[in-house]
Each structure stands twice: as structure tokens, then as C-alpha cells.
Write a protein that holds these residues in place. Structure first.
Motif, short mmCIF file in Angstrom:
data_model
loop_
_atom_site.label_atom_id
_atom_site.label_comp_id
_atom_site.label_asym_id
_atom_site.label_seq_id
_atom_site.Cartn_x
_atom_site.Cartn_y
_atom_site.Cartn_z
N LEU A 1 38.57 65.06 21.05
CA LEU A 1 38.00 65.35 19.68
C LEU A 1 36.83 64.33 19.74
N VAL B 1 38.20 70.92 9.85
CA VAL B 1 38.13 69.99 10.77
C VAL B 1 39.64 69.87 11.51
N LYS C 1 42.18 72.27 19.64
CA LYS C 1 41.94 71.59 20.86
C LYS C 1 43.53 71.21 21.29
N HIS D 1 33.50 63.79 14.86
CA HIS D 1 33.38 64.44 13.64
C HIS D 1 34.75 65.23 13.23
N GLU D 2 35.57 64.94 14.34
CA GLU D 2 37.06 65.57 14.16
C GLU D 2 38.08 64.47 14.24
N ARG E 1 39.93 72.95 13.99
CA ARG E 1 39.24 72.71 15.07
C ARG E 1 40.39 71.66 16.23
N ALA E 2 40.72 70.84 15.47
CA ALA E 2 41.67 69.67 15.80
C ALA E 2 43.06 70.48 16.50
#
Length: 242
Positions: free
Chosen positions: A171, A86, A93, A174-175, A89-90
Motif C-alpha cells: 500500500l 482508496v 491489492k 495515500h492508501e 484500491r486497497a
């Protein structure tokens, strides 16, 4: 004692036995219902845990996940790998937002609420703590691993809380920061478990830590020429032409 009295006494005793059995029977029935409900909930929670273990650690760890400390270790390791994914991914972004400067630089330059510069190092502290937690658990230090997960949880929450609004908008649900598993809060600090090979998901922490991009200053707002000044210039050019 007369036969009539003996009959009455037997009837009374039967009634008393019946009255005593009634509540006990109801109690056992209610307990049975609660037990079935509890077992169902426990089975569902365990299924979720085993699914995460299989996803982040492989099926080989699932069979060994049904006993005490080993199950706690595998559950916590799966949580660590899940949170690192997680965080990665954040961070990706937020990194992408750096190439979309035109969409947010005015808000940053004006100091708008929640608008501040992207900083990919905000994810480092939580990633570092999760990595250390995973290493401790893999070495059999169950209590220490649980402690580090709680610290990582706090660092992760701080990271998500500090994300610029233009990143937060990208986001998904789930993030976002998530609480540590229940096991992390009641395991004894000195608890131990069998060691295991570190899951491959721990390597994600190194990927997060290797990215240190940050922006030190936002570009200044473009200076616009006042409208009245443009009109004066137009008038002077007209006079010159005449």
C-alpha cells in the motif's frame, strides 16, 4: 489658570492620547496580520476542497459550493467518493495477494506476527457506511450523512489495522485510513441541506461489496524428510548393489 499651566496641561493630554493610541494601533496591526494569515489559510483549504469537489462530483457542483450547507454537503460527498476510491484500491491489492500464495503461506502457517489470510470482506463495512452517508447527503440529510461518515471512518481504520503485513507492504502512503473532514464533527445531527443527484463515485461501493473472496485455510507446510533418514536409505541402496 495661567497660560503656562494651560500649555503644560495640553502637552500632558497629548501624551496621554498618544499612549492610548499606541497599544490600540499595535493591536490593530497585529490583528490585521493575523487576519491576513487566517484568510490565506482559509483560502488554501477552500481551494483544496473545491478541487476535490470538481474531481469527484464534477465542475457543475463547484459554483454552488460557496454557501453554507451546500458547501458542507459537497465537501462531505467528495470525501465519501475519495475514501471509496482508496478502499477499492486497497481491496484490489489484497485480492492480488491471493495469487502470490508462495510468498506468504509460510508466515501464515507458522502464525507469524501480522500474517493471516487475505479476506476481501474486511472492506465491506466501511464501504457500506460510506455509501449510506453519500445517499443521506444526496437526499438533503446533512446531519445524518455526517454521522455515517464518522462511523465509516472508524470502520475504515479497523479495516486497515487488520490488513495482513504482506498486503500492507504494497500500500502507498495515500492508501491508508484518513480522518473525516472537520465539518462531519460539528454539524448538527438534524441539519439539512439541498438535495442533489448522487455522485457517480458512490457506485464504487457496490463494486467493493460485490467482491467477497476469502481464504479459509492456509496450505500446510511441506513435510521434509529428515537428513539422517535420507543417509540411511543411501547406505541401504549401496549394500543392495554390492
Amino acid at each position: 489658570m495661567s497660560s503656562q499651566n494651560r500649555v503644560k496641561l495640553k502637552c500632558y493630554a497629548a501624551v496621554m492620547r498618544s499612549s492610548r493610541k499606541g497599544p490600540e494601533s499595535n493591536k490593530r496591526t497585529a490583528t490585521a496580520h493575523r487576519s491576513e494569515s487566517s484568510v490565506g489559510a482559509d483560502s488554501s483549504a477552500e481551494a483544496v476542497q473545491l478541487k476535490k469537489i470538481a474531481k469527484f462530483m464534477g465542475n457543475a457542483h463547484v459554483g454552488a459550493s460557496l454557501s453554507g450547507s451546500t458547501m458542507h454537503r459537497n465537501t462531505l460527498l467528495a470525501h465519501v467518493c475519495e475514501r471509496l476510491a482508496v478502499l477499492e484500491r486497497a481491496q484490489a491489492k489484497e485480492r492480488l495477494s491471493m495469487s502470490k500464495e508462495r510468498e506468504w503461506f509460510k508466515g501464515v502457517a507458522k502464525g507469524a506476527d501480522g500474517h493471516h489470510l487475505p479476506d476481501l470482506t474486511r472492506w465491506h463495512e466501511s464501504a457500506r457506511l460510506y455509501k449510506r452517508a453519500g445517499e443521506a447527503l444526496s437526499h438533503g440529510n446533512l446531519g445524518r450523512g455526517a454521522q455515517l461518515i464518522q462511523q465509516a471512518e472508524a470502520a475504515e481504520q479497523a479495516a486497515f489495522d487488520s490488513v495482513p503485513v504482506f498486503v500492507a507492504e504494497t500500500l502507498t502512503e495515500h492508501e491508508a485510513a484518513a480522518a473525516a473532514p472537520e465539518q462531519a464533527h460539528f454539524i448538527n445531527d438534524e441539519a439539512a441541506c439541498a438535495g442533489c443527484a448522487p455522485p457517480t463515485g458512490l457506485k464504487v461501493a457496490d463494486a467493493i461489496l460485490s467482491i467477497s473472496d476469502k481464504m479459509d485455510a492456509a496450505p500446510p507446510l511441506p513435510k521434509r524428510t529428515p537428513r539422517w533418514f535420507e543417509e540411511v536409505l543411501d547406505e541401504e541402496e549401496t549394500d543392495d548393489d554390492e
